[in-house]
Design an enzyme around this catalytic site. Structure first.
Site, mmCIF file in Angstrom:
data_model
loop_
_atom_site.group_PDB
_atom_site.id
_atom_site.type_symbol
_atom_site.label_atom_id
_atom_site.label_comp_id
_atom_site.label_asym_id
_atom_site.label_seq_id
_atom_site.Cartn_x
_atom_site.Cartn_y
_atom_site.Cartn_z
ATOM 1 N N GLU A 1 59.257 75.443 60.993
ATOM 2 C CA GLU A 1 60.048 74.292 60.562
ATOM 3 C C GLU A 1 60.434 74.476 59.099
ATOM 4 O OE1 GLU A 1 57.321 71.721 63.634
ATOM 5 O OE2 GLU A 1 57.143 71.360 61.477
ATOM 6 N N GLU B 1 56.172 72.163 68.052
ATOM 7 C CA GLU B 1 55.193 73.235 67.853
ATOM 8 C C GLU B 1 54.841 73.966 69.126
ATOM 9 O OE1 GLU B 1 55.121 70.461 66.253
ATOM 10 O OE2 GLU B 1 54.890 70.972 64.130
ATOM 11 N N ASP C 1 46.490 70.984 60.438
ATOM 12 C CA ASP C 1 46.197 69.693 61.061
ATOM 13 C C ASP C 1 47.058 69.477 62.300
ATOM 14 O OD1 ASP C 1 44.947 68.102 58.266
ATOM 15 O OD2 ASP C 1 46.346 69.765 58.040
ATOM 16 N N HIS D 1 46.683 65.876 56.729
ATOM 17 C CA HIS D 1 47.364 67.018 56.129
ATOM 18 C C HIS D 1 46.440 67.782 55.197
ATOM 19 C CE1 HIS D 1 50.814 64.727 57.531
ATOM 20 N NE2 HIS D 1 51.598 65.749 57.286
#
Lengths: 333, 337, 359
Positions: free
Chosen positions: B30, B70, B95, B139
């Site tokens: 990404e 993902e 994460d 995160h």
């Protein structure tokens, strides 16, 4: 990259006599293989789980008979049919199902993980929806390397709801990948009917949401499957992007062997009697005179003999040794 | 010829040199370029923290941005690896492993074994980990122990720019699936890095400081915190041996055990939560294989068994600091039955 | 005269075949088909249809209509005209096999139950099949999607008004319906009918049914060939137009290398060059032989009948096709006859607002 075999793909329009015999042989091999596994499993000799493809042969063979050595498929837990349709060795497959060292995966994978990358078969898969992302990868590799290869992801009506499948369809469109998504809707994901679990009216209806055409095909009709798949594969090969094909048919056995199938009524009897793909294929090709009943019976006999051989060899084959437990985790650790 | 560059630049250089050398290396993730779909905005970011900047234009067609999918693109990287490419895919924050873990641990990790040795999956999955940027609970995790647990995966976490470049080049050339952990607080760390291409082998820990009194085994960012603690302890006359594991799978057991045999005292420093952590794994290793040498119980310095808090006051308490390491060393050196 | 009954049959499977892949054919959502039926129910109710018989399907159309019926509240009465929906009976009880037989069965039951009009939603294929079972009951074929020649492209409310006016007997005899032509194909003892065209294809199998490659078509028979239609009939529509109302049809042999070539929009997004050789008219009743020794015959764009050497198929134009509701004529007549005019509401007690406000 492992060796790939050049297998001629018949054209979509007029299969020759040779091709018709080839596809009949493949469908018959799948049918006899699965019927035999069904019988042998009941004796208790086959370990673990098996998920039988009987009834669905026209889908695997109708699609895969359009593919050649450049192409890759990924399958599901119900993968024997796709393996056979891609030319994976039947004797090795049976040995794998029996957990023998001579099996396709040396006994390390079993029924749900039979694979042969040299034949463009990226494996049956124990994870529902596990295949589509991988197929985006093989399609990407083919596109970047310019091989002209097409990648086909087979999944079921259950798998059509898995996020991985939906993401993969989107990604394949966004990246314009040479891919085909084949939803084999046999009406049930385990015991849950697809009519209940799929919110859209048809799985094919989702295609528009992912920027690709969606087509419904009678999964019992080899010629309908072959023609639709031929167009979708040609489109992918020509850089036209992915397509979603939904096969509608029925599986003849339960989700797994041992499934009591209380959730089904008479559809299997009806299908075996009225819709069976092998019967319809045989009727069609003998009607047009392309093949004779004798031709077909000869194939039947050869297939029966091959399946016998496969089972006999599997039962006699050695089990993997203790040392095999630790091998092939890594290329080099 | 070595010169000082950042950890980020070292990774970028490793990727660029490998992509130059081998055209089957492709990068995806990404915003790995950024600006997809916005004309004139190509390579807008080069990765959320800039690791892949510049690669998009240098290697046309080989840096692929992805939608936020993902499972699809990590799975695609894995599938492409079986088909002759050498993808370096980015799982932006470790994460996020939850949304694509199947493709990593059930597919990539197991192909070779399940298919009887007939698959090769040379994929690298780069991912950011670690706390300290006030990025909060979703995160900031480490999670490398979860991947270390899985047979079939290799797990790598460089602590310095030098190690980052060498281990990344090794990862790309390695024929097994590699999870490559980059601590987000280390990207700006500078250090000497040779211009030429080089590799560092997996399964070889680095003794970054020698000492005969205590063995400190650590990894990632905690290497620096451990060195800080070791500096203070050295001034007090306690000589610590600090071992940077570099890779937890494969694990260099010998270097750890040799050191513990020598010092008899072990402190493991791991930024993760304590349960089923690398710290617990190393502790057990020492107890099983160097029991006779141990003079004190093993001490673990880890984060608490809590999610990562947001407020800086709390996050600073969460992350193990040099003082806690000093205290742990003093506990093992001062321990009597 | 008995209840005014309208039968409505909708095909859930139209619009999802290979034409989505090989042409730019539209995807027509099931929700829209259900929506069309609801618009018709309002129209039927407005003109006094008492009962509607609705086919059931596994594609979600009847389910959506069923849900809508549960939720439906009539609009507030205005001008004494209460916009209720008619009573809807779902034709349950027969197993649904998801083939054309479902349509044939449903229409047959509607006819037996006394339906005075059959409305079918779908393409040429649906209209063809519905027509084969409708007998003398007038048919209103409503198009859903592209690539349709026979069904009317009409807003469903308007179609519903027209069908309703015919069903309630409000229309005088004659003028409300026109009789369509029909092509009949015989292969041995097998018969098929087509409302628009019959194409002889060199393909050997029914396969994916649709015909999209004119190179495979050697002979074409058209009940009518309009210059502004899409589909195979457009080949002759530009060279030898024949309207729906003329008694004859037209036939031709096709060959890629023929001296006469025409650009024909044979499918949505597909405008291709087709070579046409001999063209001749088809007169009602005359039998035309199929030249090819073997192949597949497509009716209204879908391969249906395979044939082999010795079978000698033949095609005949018939004047006795389905009676079709002529929506324009019905509504024009309605205007002339004042069928939709109503007297103003009684003023009621002084001070009452015409809109039914507070008293």
């Amino acid at each position: 990259m492992t060796d790939t075999e050049e297998r001629k793909a018949p054209t979509g329009r007029t299969p020759t006599r040779e091709h018709l015999l080839d596809v009949y042989r493949m469908m018959r091999t799948i049918r006899e293989f699965e019927e035999r596994v069904h019988a042998e499993f009941a004796t208790g000799e086959i370990p673990g789980f098996v998920h039988l493809y009987a009834g669905e042969e026209a889908s695997a063979v109708g699609v895969c008979s359009n593919l050649d050595g450049r192409d890759t498929i990924a399958s599901t837990h119900r993968g024997h049919g796709h393996c056979i349709a891609r030319g994976v060795d039947v004797v090795e497959m049976m040995a794998e199902i029996y957990g023998r060292k001579t099996g396709s995966c040396h006994g390390k994978g079993g029924s749900m993980h039979i694979a042969d990358l040299s034949k463009g078969m990226l494996g049956a898969n124990g994870i529902v929806g596990g295949g589509p992302p991988l197929i985006c990868g093989t399609a990407l590799a083919a596109k970047l390397k310019g091989t002209g290869g097409v990648s086909v992801a087979f999944f079921g009506d259950g798998g059509s709801n898995q996020g991985t499948t939906l993401e993969s369809m989107n990604l394949a469109s966004v990246w314009n990948l040479p891919a085909v998504f084949v939803a084999e809707n046999n009406g049930y994901a385990e015991t849950t009917s697809s009519a209940w679990s799929v919110a859209s009216d048809n799985i094919a209806d989702r295609a528009a949401g992912f920027g690709m055409p969606g087509v419904i095909v009678d999964g019992f009709d080899f010629f309908a499957v072959h023609e639709a798949a031929s167009e979708a594969i040609a489109r992918a090969r020509d850089g036209g992007g992915p397509t979603l094909i939904e096969m509608k048919f029925t599986r003849y056995y339960g989700h797994f062997e041992g499934d009591q199938q209380t959730y089904r009524a008479d559809e299997v009897e009806h299908a075996r009697a009225e819709l069976d793909c092998l019967k319809r294929f045989a009727d069609r090709v003998t009607e047009t005179g392309e093949l004779s009943r004798a031709d077909l019976r000869a194939v039947d006999a050869q297939v029966a003999s091959l399946i016998d051989q496969a089972v006999d060899e599997a039962k006699a084959a050695p089990l993997p040794a203790e040392a095999d437990l630790l091998t092939d985790v890594y290329v080099r650790y | 010829m070595a010169r000082n560059i950042t950890y980020r630049e070292a990774l970028n250089e490793a990727l660029a040199q490998e992509m130059e050398r081998d055209e089957s290396v492709v990068v995806m993730g990404e915003d790995n370029a950024g600006g997809a779909g916005s004309p004139g905005e190509d390579d807008a970011w080069g990765g959320v923290l800039g690791v892949t900047k510049g690669l998009y234009h240098k290697f046309p067609g080989r840096v692929l941005d992805t939608p936020i999918s993902e499972s699809a693109f990590i799975g695609a990287a894995i599938g492409a690896a079986t088909a002759g490419l050498r993808p370096v895919a980015e799982l932006m924050f470790v994460d996020f492993m939850g949304v694509c873990f199947d493709q990593i641990y059930n597919q990539a990790a197991k192909f070779r074994y399940m298919f009887g040795g007939k698959a090769v999956t040379p994929v690298v999955i780069r991912t950011m980990y670690g706390a300290g940027l006030r990025a909060a609970a979703q995160h900031s995790q480490c999670l490398y122990s979860l991947f270390t647990h899985i047979p079939g995966l290799k797990v790598v976490m460089p602590a310095t720019p030098y190690d980052a470049k060498g281990l990344m080049i090794q990862a790309i050339r390695d024929n097994d699936p590699v999870m490559f952990f980059e601590h987000k607080a280390l990207y700006d760390l500078t250090g000497p890095v040779p211009e030429e291409s080089y590799t560092l082998p997996f399964g070889e820990a680095n003794v970054v400081r020698e000492g005969g009194d205590v063995t400190i085994v650590t990894l990632g960012r905690m290497v620096h915190t451990s060195l800080e603690a070791a500096g203070r302890l050295g001034a007090d006359g306690v000589q610590c041996e600090v071992i940077d594991l570099r890779t937890t799978s494969p694990l260099d057991e010998d270097t750890v055990l040799d050191s513990v045999e020598g010092t008899g005292r072990l402190v493991v420093v791991d930024e993760s939560h304590p349960r089923c952590s690398v710290a617990a794994d190393i502790s057990a290793l020492a107890v099983r294989k160097a029991f006779g040498a141990l003079q004190a119980p093993v001490e673990m310095v880890t984060a608490p068994h809590t999610p990562v808090p947001f407020s800086s006051a709390l996050e600073d308490l969460y992350i193990p600091d040099a003082q806690r390491i000093v205290n742990a060393v003093k506990a093992v050196t001062g321990w009597t039955r | 005269m008995g209840d005014a009954i309208v039968g409505v049959v909708a095909n859930p499977l139209s619009g999802r075949d290979i034409r989505r892949l090989v042409t730019q054919a539209s995807v027509f959502p099931t929700a829209e088909k259900a929506n069309m039926i609801q618009r018709m129910l309002t129209a039927f109710g407005a003109v006094g249809v008492q009962r509607v018989l609705l086919s059931t399907d596994l594609g979600g159309i009847s389910a959506a209509v069923y849900r809508a019926i549960q939720r439906h509240r009539p609009q507030k009465p205005q001008n004494r005209q209460d916009a209720r929906w008619p009573e809807v009976d779902f034709l349950d009880g027969q197993p649904i096999r998801q083939t054309a037989q479902d349509t044939v069965g449903a229409v047959g039951r509607m006819v037996t139950a006394g339906a005075r009009v059959i409305v079918c939603l779908g393409g040429d294929g649906t209209a063809r099949v519905a027509a084969s079972a409708a007998g003398d009951v007038p048919l209103l074929a409503l198009s859903t999607g592209t690539n349709n020649v026979f069904p009317a492209v009409r807003e469903a409310t308007i179609a519903g008004l027209a069908a309703g006016l015919v069903a309630t007997g409000a229309m005088p005899p004659g003028g409300a319906t026109t009789r369509a032509k029909l092509l009949e194909v015989r292969v041995g003892d097998r018969t098929e009918t087509a409302l628009v065209d019959v194409a002889v294809s060199t393909q050997r199998h029914v396969g994916a049914r649709a015909v999209w490659d004119p190179a495979t078509v050697t002979q074409l028979f058209c009940a009518f060939a309009e210059p502004d239609a899409i589909g195979l009939s457009s080949v002759l529509g530009q060279l030898h137009p024949v309207t729906r109302h003329e008694p004859h049809g037209v036939t031709a042999r096709l060959a890629a290398g023929a001296p006469r070539q025409v650009l024909a929009p044979i499918a949505p997004g597909l405008v291709v060059l087709v070579g046409v050789r001999e063209i001749e008219p088809m007169h009602p009743g005359s039998v035309h032989a199929v030249d090819a020794r073997a192949g597949v015959i497509a009716v209204d764009g879908e391969r249906e009948l395979t044939f082999g050497p010795g079978e000698r198929p033949a095609v005949r134009l018939r004047a006795d096709g389905p009676r079709c509701v002529d929506v324009s004529a019905v509504l024009a007549a309605s205007a002339r006859l004042g069928l939709l005019r109503r007297a103003a509401a009684d003023p009621g007690p002084a001070g009452t607002d015409v809109k039914g406000g507070n008293t």
